[in-house]
Design an enzyme around this catalytic site. Structure first.
Site, PDB file in Angstrom:
ATOM      1  N   LYS A 135     -28.952  -1.134 -16.034  1.00  0.00           N
ATOM      2  CA  LYS A 135     -28.899  -1.581 -17.345  1.00  0.00           C
ATOM      3  C   LYS A 135     -28.157  -0.848 -18.111  1.00  0.00           C
ATOM      4  CE  LYS A 135     -30.774  -5.279 -19.201  1.00  0.00           C
ATOM      5  NZ  LYS A 135     -31.175  -6.618 -18.451  1.00  0.00           N
TER       6      LYS A 135
HETATM    7  N1  GLU Z   1     -28.860  -9.510 -18.111  1.00  0.00           N
HETATM    8  C1  GLU Z   1     -29.333 -10.307 -17.307  1.00  0.00           C
HETATM    9  C2  GLU Z   1     -30.918 -10.065 -16.648  1.00  0.00           C
HETATM   10  O1  GLU Z   1     -31.484  -9.205 -17.265  1.00  0.00           O
HETATM   11  C3  GLU Z   1     -28.281 -10.531 -16.137  1.00  0.00           C
HETATM   12  C4  GLU Z   1     -27.873  -9.223 -15.267  1.00  0.00           C
HETATM   13  C5  GLU Z   1     -26.862  -9.604 -14.390  1.00  0.00           C
HETATM   14  O2  GLU Z   1     -26.125 -10.730 -14.215  1.00  0.00           O
HETATM   15  O3  GLU Z   1     -26.352  -8.609 -13.777  1.00  0.00           O
HETATM   16  O4  GLU Z   1     -31.079 -10.299 -15.760  1.00  0.00           O
END
Ligand code: GLU
Length: 435
Positions: free
Chosen positions: A124
């Protein structure tokens, strides 16, 4: 600053000091991890290995603001795990971004990818900034410099960002361009959730909300609830909340309340979702002033007498303070980390079925995986194919998690952690420890 795993473990994670706040999101993740690790009888060394982030990057981002002055921002990218594949996870822009939050969100991505069985690890990123006060030019310069600072971290086979809170397709396009200009070739698989014109996938924008709808319908079937007799309250009317509300409504549910930063909007007889979507599109993105509803507070929305509650805003919304007043039979977590561990206990005692974030909102990363596959093949699927495959994977994940929770006599959340951690541990056992 990059810290190695060993240094990290000796500093942040293991550092003696005052106990962390009970709502600390990384601690909340560790609490659930502990329970699942005990069920799995995880080897001690594996416990240590799997819980801690693999790499933490903290970077200073100078941005020339429209005034001509330089302003510094702090950016993060936490790679929690790359055991099952390249790390995957979104980037958020928000004034309250902090390392503990990004660490938790990165770990949740690891378990989430394993739960839906996409071949990725978890990561993240985030930048502490207030995007609502920044011009498009400032946001572009921030995004490009953040990407340039982390150019060796990202890559289609290394670490693949995506949108998260307050980031969107345009921001993904700037990441793609900055990375590609440095790589001297167009590398569209370096990022997902990008515009279709740049190799994005059909259905990606709706994927998270569509997945929330799929698992909610699956849970309703398990509980013998009928859509036509079910009422829903949705906290948050961004990408996830609005799509979930729309699709649950199309499946027959009555959406009685929605909310955004401007407050809650309630109509006992059911809100007109099409009208709401049109209103938001015409009002610069907020629900403020929507006429056909009573205004309520955020807390009132969470404790309404509804069958289904969808928290689709942010972390720590359902806490020990309000969990006892929640009347919903099903909570489907569109957001990451909306429920604290203390609230989990209260909800479980009250017989509320919580479909946890790492299952409920995994539709986004599932279609991100489809997008990455399509980019690497250079062959693009129809929206129908994307949706059918998403539906199949979400259903399969729901059934696996439901069975695990029944087998071990635990909540769906712990069931999901058991499923996710077991898969990552199995991969680690096969890979072994490189020395
Ligand atoms: N931000 C989204 C999540 O928390 C998508 C992450 C992604 O597609 O890599 O799942």
């Amino acid at each position: 600053m990059t810290r190695s795993n060993a240094v990290y473990k000796n500093s942040v994670y293991r550092e003696p000091g005052p106990p962390l706040d009970e709502e600390n999101p990384f601690e909340a993740m560790v609490k659930r991890f502990d329970v699942a690790a005990q069920i799995l009888e995880l080897e001690e060394g594996f416990y240590e290995y799997l819980v801690a982030p693999s790499r933490i990057h903290i970077t200073a981002i100078p941005v020339v603001m429209d005034t001509g002055k330089i302003k510094m921002f702090e950016g993060y990218r936490v790679i929690h795990s790359d055991i099952r594949g390249p790390s995957k996870g979104g980037i958020r822009y928000s004034p309250d971004v902090n390392l503990e939050e990004i660490k938790a969100l990165a770990a949740w991505m690891t378990w989430k990818c394993a739960v839906v069985d996409v071949p990725f690890g978890g990561a993240k990123g985030g930048v502490r900034c207030n995007p609502k006060e920044m011009s498009p030019g400032e946001l572009e310069r921030l995004t490009r410099r953040y990407t340039a600072n982390l150019i060796d971290v990202f890559g289609p086979d290394r670490d693949i960002p995506a949108p998260d809170m307050n980031t969107n397709e345009q921001i993904m396009a700037w990441i793609l361009d900055t990375y590609s200009m440095n790589a001297r070739r167009t590398e569209n698989a370096v990022v997902t959730g990008k515009p279709i014109a740049l190799g994005g996938s059909q259905g990606r924008r709706e994927a998270t909300g569509r997945g929330v709808m799929t698992v909610t319908m699956a849970a309703m079937a398990r509980l013998g609830m009928r859509a036509a007799e079910s009422s829903v309250a949705v906290q948050g009317f961004g990408n996830v909340g609005s799509v979930t509300a729309n699709l649950l409504n199309q499946n027959g549910c009555s959406i009685v309340a929605v909310s955004d930063v401007t407050g809650g909007y309630y109509n006992k007889g059911g809100l007109d979702i099409t009208a709401l979507l049109e209103y938001v599109a015409g009002s610069g993105g907020t629900l403020e002033g929507y006429p056909d509803a009573e205004s309520i507070t955020n807390d009132e929305l969470l404790t309404l007498n509804v069958d289904i509650l969808v928290p689709a805003a942010k972390e720590d919304q359902i806490t020990k303070k309000n969990a006892g007043n929640i009347k919903a039979k099903i909570i489907a977590e569109g957001a990451n980390g909306p429920t604290t561990p203390k609230a989990d206990e209260i909800l479980s005692d009250n017989g509320c079925l919580v479909i946890p974030d790492i299952l409920a909102n995994a539709g986004g990363v599932t279609v991100s995986y489809f997008e990455w596959v399509q980019d690497r093949q250079g062959y693009f699927w129809t929206e129908d194919r994307v949706n059918r495959r998403l539906d199949r994977m979400m259903h399969a994940a729901f059934e696996v998690v439901f069975d695990a929770s029944e087998k071990h006599g635990v909540s769906l959340r712990i069931g999901a952690y058991v499923v996710g951690i077991d898969k990552v541990a199995a991969a680690l056992r096969l890979r072994g420890i490189y020395a």
